[in-house]
Scaffold this motif. Structure first.
Motif, PDB file in Angstrom:
ATOM      1  N   GLU A   1     -27.859   5.367 -66.736  1.00 56.87           N
ATOM      2  CA  GLU A   1     -26.935   6.452 -66.425  1.00 56.87           C
ATOM      3  C   GLU A   1     -26.566   6.441 -64.940  1.00 56.87           C
ATOM      4  N   ARG A   2     -27.540   6.151 -64.100  1.00 53.78           N
ATOM      5  CA  ARG A   2     -27.254   6.041 -62.652  1.00 53.78           C
ATOM      6  C   ARG A   2     -26.377   4.822 -62.371  1.00 53.78           C
ATOM      7  N   ARG A   3     -26.702   3.719 -63.034  1.00 53.24           N
ATOM      8  CA  ARG A   3     -25.951   2.490 -62.791  1.00 53.24           C
ATOM      9  C   ARG A   3     -24.500   2.625 -63.228  1.00 53.24           C
TER      10      ARG A   3
ATOM     11  N   PHE B   1     -28.494  12.741 -64.936  1.00 57.28           N
ATOM     12  CA  PHE B   1     -28.759  11.591 -64.081  1.00 57.28           C
ATOM     13  C   PHE B   1     -27.497  11.049 -63.417  1.00 57.28           C
ATOM     14  N   SER B   2     -26.398  10.946 -64.157  1.00 57.66           N
ATOM     15  CA  SER B   2     -25.158  10.412 -63.583  1.00 57.66           C
ATOM     16  C   SER B   2     -24.629  11.328 -62.495  1.00 57.66           C
TER      17      SER B   2
ATOM     18  N   ARG C   1     -26.828  11.111 -59.335  1.00 60.93           N
ATOM     19  CA  ARG C   1     -26.600   9.876 -58.572  1.00 60.93           C
ATOM     20  C   ARG C   1     -25.276   9.943 -57.825  1.00 60.93           C
TER      21      ARG C   1
ATOM     22  N   GLU D   1     -22.882   3.916 -60.180  1.00 61.93           N
ATOM     23  CA  GLU D   1     -22.952   2.920 -59.104  1.00 61.93           C
ATOM     24  C   GLU D   1     -21.971   1.775 -59.345  1.00 61.93           C
TER      25      GLU D   1
ATOM     26  N   GLU E   1     -25.604  12.030 -54.704  1.00 63.25           N
ATOM     27  CA  GLU E   1     -26.383  11.380 -53.654  1.00 63.25           C
ATOM     28  C   GLU E   1     -25.536  10.450 -52.792  1.00 63.25           C
TER      29      GLU E   1
ATOM     30  N   ARG F   1     -32.101   4.890 -65.594  1.00 60.10           N
ATOM     31  CA  ARG F   1     -31.514   3.871 -64.707  1.00 60.10           C
ATOM     32  C   ARG F   1     -30.100   3.474 -65.141  1.00 60.10           C
TER      33      ARG F   1
END
Length: 233
Positions: free
Chosen positions: A55-57, A84-85, A88, A60, A91, A53
């Motif tokens: 790495e995605r954030r 992960f980054s 994301r 974001e 996406e 989460r």
């Protein structure tokens, strides 16, 4: 990078290589859909696929921080990791060019034809994505094309580097080079396992117009942190 919360299974080594900066190992814990993959460098745990989460954030938060109305912003991700980054970023249709700089050939191979492709295959196939095999510190210092956002996750934090050479990225010269790569109003986002007032001050001293810190809750332990630094508009 995040602390490991993998299931309590003996690790299975899937690949072990001597890379340009030492030994890198890909391990798996568990079997089937619940299996967790880990990357180890020179005996030090780097990250795994148990959560992701923060790495995605990282990506974001960088996009949310950009000025409203900016079209097709260019993104540089420092470190491919477990993907992960990158996943994301791909996406999100608002990103334009997505460049990932990864220094370990083994990590790139594990994504392109290995077990980590399960997390990044769609992103790697995205025409916006470019993978550059290079040392991020050298890449930033060499300059070149500009980016609207730099998302850096190559260490456990500015004070906890994977290799000694990485410290140059957080030095006054390294941070100044990051700032010069940004377009006007662009944002630098740096992942860390813990907050650092000293690093925030270093970012201000490097000429960033504004510096903020965002905490990200994780499954266990203290929150991860994203340091956000904004270039002059």
């Amino acid at each position: 990078m995040t602390a490991s919360h993998a299931p309590h299974h003996p690790p299975v080594t899937l690949d072990r290589r001597d890379g340009p900066f030492g030994e890198v190992v890909l391990r798996r814990r568990g079997e089937g859909p619940g299996a967790v993959h880990e990357i180890i460098a020179n005996g030090c745990f780097l990250m795994d696929t148990s959560d992701g989460r923060s790495e995605r954030r990282l990506v974001e938060a960088a996009l949310a921080a950009l000025p409203a109305g900016r079209r097709d912003p260019a993104l540089l991700i420092g470190g491919l990791g477990v993907g992960f980054s990158l996943a994301r970023a791909a996406e999100e249709p608002r990103w334009g060019r997505i460049t990932v700089v990864e220094r370990e050939p083994a990590v790139i191979d594990w994504h392109r034809g290995g077990p980590l492709g399960a997390f990044s295959a769609a992103a790697l196939a995205d025409p916006r994505t470019e993978i550059v095999q290079a040392d991020l510190v050298a890449y930033v210092q060499q300059g070149g094309c500009s980016f609207d956002a730099l998302c850096l996750d190559i260490d456990n934090g500015p004070g906890w580097t994977v290799t000694e050479d990485n410290g140059g990225l957080y030095s006054p010269a390294g941070l100044a080079a990051c700032r010069k790569l940004l377009t006007p109003g662009g944002v630098l986002a740096v992942w860390s396992a813990q907050p650092s007032e000293e690093f925030d001050e270093a970012l201000r001293n490097a000429g960033f117009a504004e510096v903020t810190t965002e905490e990200i809750a994780v499954a266990r332990g203290v929150p991860d942190v994203v340091h956000l630094a904004f270039g002059a508009a």
